[in-house]
Design an enzyme around this catalytic site. Structure first.
Site, PDB file in Angstrom:
ATOM      1  CE  LYS A 131       3.202   0.072   4.695  1.00  0.00           C
ATOM      2  NZ  LYS A 131       2.562  -0.117   3.400  1.00  0.00           N
TER       3      LYS A 131
ATOM      4  CD  GLU B  57      -2.768   1.352   2.355  1.00  0.00           C
ATOM      5  OE1 GLU B  57      -2.789   0.481   3.248  1.00  0.00           O
ATOM      6  OE2 GLU B  57      -3.513   2.347   2.339  1.00  0.00           O
TER       7      GLU B  57
ATOM      8  NE  ARG C  91       4.185  -7.928  10.423  1.00  0.00           N
ATOM      9  CZ  ARG C  91       3.603  -7.140   9.529  1.00  0.00           C
ATOM     10  NH1 ARG C  91       2.545  -7.546   8.874  1.00  0.00           N
ATOM     11  NH2 ARG C  91       4.084  -5.940   9.299  1.00  0.00           N
TER      12      ARG C  91
HETATM   13  P1  ATP Z   1       2.950  -2.193   7.744  1.00  0.00           P
HETATM   14  O1  ATP Z   1       2.274  -2.817   8.921  1.00  0.00           O
HETATM   15  O2  ATP Z   1       4.374  -1.879   7.976  1.00  0.00           O
HETATM   16  O3  ATP Z   1       2.187  -1.052   7.145  1.00  0.00           O
HETATM   17  P2  ATP Z   1       1.728  -3.770   5.805  1.00  0.00           P
HETATM   18  O4  ATP Z   1       1.651  -5.247   5.800  1.00  0.00           O
HETATM   19  O5  ATP Z   1       0.508  -3.033   6.151  1.00  0.00           O
HETATM   20  O6  ATP Z   1       2.947  -3.358   6.678  1.00  0.00           O
HETATM   21  P3  ATP Z   1       1.780  -3.495   2.996  1.00  0.00           P
HETATM   22  O7  ATP Z   1       2.199  -2.346   2.177  1.00  0.00           O
HETATM   23  O8  ATP Z   1       0.361  -3.868   2.991  1.00  0.00           O
HETATM   24  O9  ATP Z   1       2.267  -3.194   4.443  1.00  0.00           O
HETATM   25  O10 ATP Z   1       2.698  -4.748   2.693  1.00  0.00           O
HETATM   26  C1  ATP Z   1       3.016  -5.247   1.420  1.00  0.00           C
HETATM   27  C2  ATP Z   1       3.407  -6.679   1.549  1.00  0.00           C
HETATM   28  O11 ATP Z   1       4.527  -6.810   2.409  1.00  0.00           O
HETATM   29  C3  ATP Z   1       2.273  -7.489   2.159  1.00  0.00           C
HETATM   30  O12 ATP Z   1       2.117  -8.674   1.415  1.00  0.00           O
HETATM   31  C4  ATP Z   1       2.750  -7.768   3.549  1.00  0.00           C
HETATM   32  O13 ATP Z   1       2.248  -8.981   4.021  1.00  0.00           O
HETATM   33  C5  ATP Z   1       4.274  -7.777   3.395  1.00  0.00           C
HETATM   34  N1  ATP Z   1       4.917  -7.415   4.651  1.00  0.00           N
HETATM   35  C6  ATP Z   1       4.718  -6.301   5.384  1.00  0.00           C
HETATM   36  N2  ATP Z   1       5.442  -6.322   6.519  1.00  0.00           N
HETATM   37  C7  ATP Z   1       6.123  -7.483   6.505  1.00  0.00           C
HETATM   38  C8  ATP Z   1       7.051  -8.104   7.401  1.00  0.00           C
HETATM   39  N3  ATP Z   1       7.418  -7.541   8.554  1.00  0.00           N
HETATM   40  N4  ATP Z   1       7.562  -9.314   7.051  1.00  0.00           N
HETATM   41  C9  ATP Z   1       7.218  -9.889   5.899  1.00  0.00           C
HETATM   42  N5  ATP Z   1       6.356  -9.375   5.014  1.00  0.00           N
HETATM   43  C10 ATP Z   1       5.809  -8.177   5.304  1.00  0.00           C
HETATM   44 MG    MG Z   2      -1.224  -2.804   5.088  1.00  0.00          MG
END
Ligand code: ATP
Ligand code: MG
Length: 549
Positions: free
Chosen positions: A266, A30, A256
């Site tokens: 983020k 995102e 994760r």
């Molecule tokens: P954040 O909580 O930091 O905003 P998010 O999962 O909401 O992370 P996205 O932009 O939706 O952020 O993530 C893009 C991809 O990266 C998703 O498929 C998510 O599952 C993966 N991802 C995010 N954080 C991690 C992590 N700590 N380890 C592995 N994969 C991750």
């Molecule tokens: Mg997200």
């Protein structure tokens, strides 16, 4: 393709069974912040799996929350993925590319009697869904007719309601043990412009509705996501089973990445940027890809790290030391050596005239292809103040009054005199060089210590930024306020003196400053006429020691 983890095993079996002939994955960030080290794990997995299977990986922005998203983040994410060494298939995709299709699928659901417009308040909806004991509460609007729902949904789209007046919900099962199946919201009203679609839409689809359909439209075969989406998979499958989509991708969840001494969210990283705790998303203390890059991490080291941590379903915490190990390991075998003095003290070699002696040395002890550099040796040189002691602790091998030390790549010198100013500070050492020790041991005695040095007249001034871990606690999130465990020593600036071969480095050139660690010329601030280096990592892991102090 090697079945080295459960995801790859799954894919290998799908290829063997003929279920798929070509693997298509996607990385779906995102654009509401910069990517962090956790995303690197997901990127390496999605792009890695696709490459190993001779398939493709799409880059798709999951852009369903326009108020939190921006072009800056879109640009930064593309740049980070490219820098990590991956190339997405075809054009960059956006979930918003599918807003028309998503809207049509929503109309289909309504026509099938599987979606309805709910006019409850958001609070009533969430209360109705989240009764933890027993069934959820049906909305009083659940039994609206198909025609009524079509008309209301059209009015939502046309902007005839206010935000919060109503939403479109799937009609599944309010008694489900899985809250995600209790008539999840599909669309909500948001009267704001979108960075991709402008003012076209006044309603926006929810992530859980958008993601499966976007995957299906792109013919994704394996939709890899993190474990928190496991409970969302039944809805993912319900949607794709209910609608006649072009494909039904398989969602597979993995754990994760959690890294100690850091945060991988983020939202939390954004607070550090917004409140000025760090200088920006690419502050070298940040665990963002842009921050790690500016810190001097290499794409190779981050990919190696992701390879080493592997993929599983077990939630664990990876030690930050492993990340540091990976970059050290890569730089050890690639970064040219150079001499820099971070804490300058003047030394006069009294038996040298004003003449200039040009010494040469290999840029890297094991990589002759990197060539050599010239190191001018002059009467006045600079050493590190910490390499001299008037009151040496036991085992001190460096310079003491009356003692000898080897100047790296140069002569053995002996300290004959310590010059102090009126306040008793040491301002200069007067030493004599044994001119018979260039490239050979002195006769009749052993000199154990070796120190780095730089010519005072030929060396170059440089700003050196010393970085350390951003947090002092292994789990900074254990305290309510992230700032409680902020490491006050994570950033220091010193005025250093570096060998003249570094005078025209380019941004992102990396070096091992001998005896000090690995350093990178700053991506933004190292410009012609001003040298700025960032410390990437020390030569050895000092955190184990510090922690035990
Ligand atoms: P954040 O909580 O930091 O905003 P998010 O999962 O909401 O992370 P996205 O932009 O939706 O952020 O993530 C893009 C991809 O990266 C998703 O498929 C998510 O599952 C993966 N991802 C995010 N954080 C991690 C992590 N700590 N380890 C592995 N994969 C991750
Ligand atoms: Mg997200």
């Amino acid at each position: 393709m090697e079945a080295k983890d459960f995801i790859r095993a799954h894919i290998v079996s799908d290829l063997d069974s003929g279920k798929h002939s070509k693997v298509i994955t996607r990385f779906p960030p995102e654009p509401n912040g910069y990517l962090h080290i956790g995303h690197a794990k997901s990127i390496c997995l999605n792009f890695g799996v696709a490459a190993e299977a001779q398939g493709e990986c799409n880059l798709r922005f999951d852009d369903t929350n326009p108020e939190k998203e921006s072009q800056e983040y879109i640009d930064a994410i593309q740049s980070d993925v490219t820098w990590l060494g991956f190339q997405w298939a075809g054009k960059v995709r956006y979930a918003s590319d599918y807003f028309d299709a998503l809207y049509q699928y929503a109309i289909q659901l309504i026509k099938m009697g599987k979606a309805y417009v709910d006019s409850q308040t958001p609070e009533e909806i969430s209360k109705g869904r989240s009764t933890l004991i027993g069934d959820g509460l049906n909305s009083p609007y659940r039994e609206r007719t198909i025609d009524e729902n079509l008309a209301l949904f059209e009015k939502m789209r046309a902007g005839e309601f206010n935000e919060g007046d109503c939403v479109l919900r799937a009609k599944i099962d309010m008694a489900s043990g899985n809250i995600n199946l209790r008539d999840p919201v599909l669309y909500r009203i948001k009267k704001i412009a979108h960075h991709q679609t402008g003012n076209k839409w006044l309603i926006y689809p929810m992530y859980d509705y958008t993601h499966p359909i976007s995957d299906a439209i792109e013919n994704i075969t394996h939709s890899l996501c993190t474990l928190e989406f496991e409970d969302h998979r039944p809805f993912y499958d319900w949607l794709l089973d209910t609608l006649a989509t072009p494909a039904h991708p398989q969602q597979i969840e993995f754990s994760r990445l959690n890294l100690n001494y850091t945060v991988t969210s983020k939202r939390k990283l954004k607070t550090l940027v917004d409140d000025g705790t760090v200088t920006g998303w690419d502050d070298p203390r940040m665990p963002t890809i842009a921050g790690l890059r500016r810190r001097g991490y290499t794409p190779e080291s981050l990919r190696d790290f992701c390879e080493r941590i592997g993929v599983s379903k077990n939630d664990g915490v990876v030690d930050f030391g492993l990340l540091e190990f990976c970059v050290r390991n890569h730089l050890e075998n690639t970064a040219p050596r150079a001499m820099a003095v971070l804490n300058p003290l003047k030394v006069v070699i009294t038996n040298m005239d004003d003449e200039l002696l040009t010494l040469t040395s290999a840029r890297h002890p094991n990589l002759p292809e990197l060539g050599s550099r010239e190191i001018p040796f002059t009467r006045d040189i600079i050493i590190d103040a910490a390499d001299f002691s008037e009151d040496p602790p036991k085992g001190f091998k460096r310079l003491v009054l009356g003692g000898e030390v080897r100047l790296r790549h140069s002569y053995v010198i002996r300290c004959d005199e310590v010059v102090k100013n009126a306040t008793g500070e040491i301002v200069e050492l007067r030493c004599s060089a044994d001119l018979n020790t260039l490239g050979k041991n002195p006769e009749g005695r052993k000199v154990k210590g070796v120190i780095q040095w730089v010519s005072a007249s030929k060396g170059v001034a440089a700003e050196v930024r010393l970085y350390d871990r951003l947090f002092t606690l292994p789990n900074p999130e254990s305290s309510d306020n992230l700032l409680d465990s902020l490491n006050p020593d994570a950033f220091k600036i010193v005025q250093a003196w570096v060998e003249p071969s570094l005078a025209d480095v380019q941004p992102e050139d990396r070096f091992q400053f001998e005896r000090e660690g690995y350093f990178v010329a700053d991506l933004k601030d190292c410009v012609a006429g001003k040298l700025v280096f960032n410390k990437t990592v020390s030569l050895r892991d000092s955190w184990g020691v510090k922690a035990g102090e």
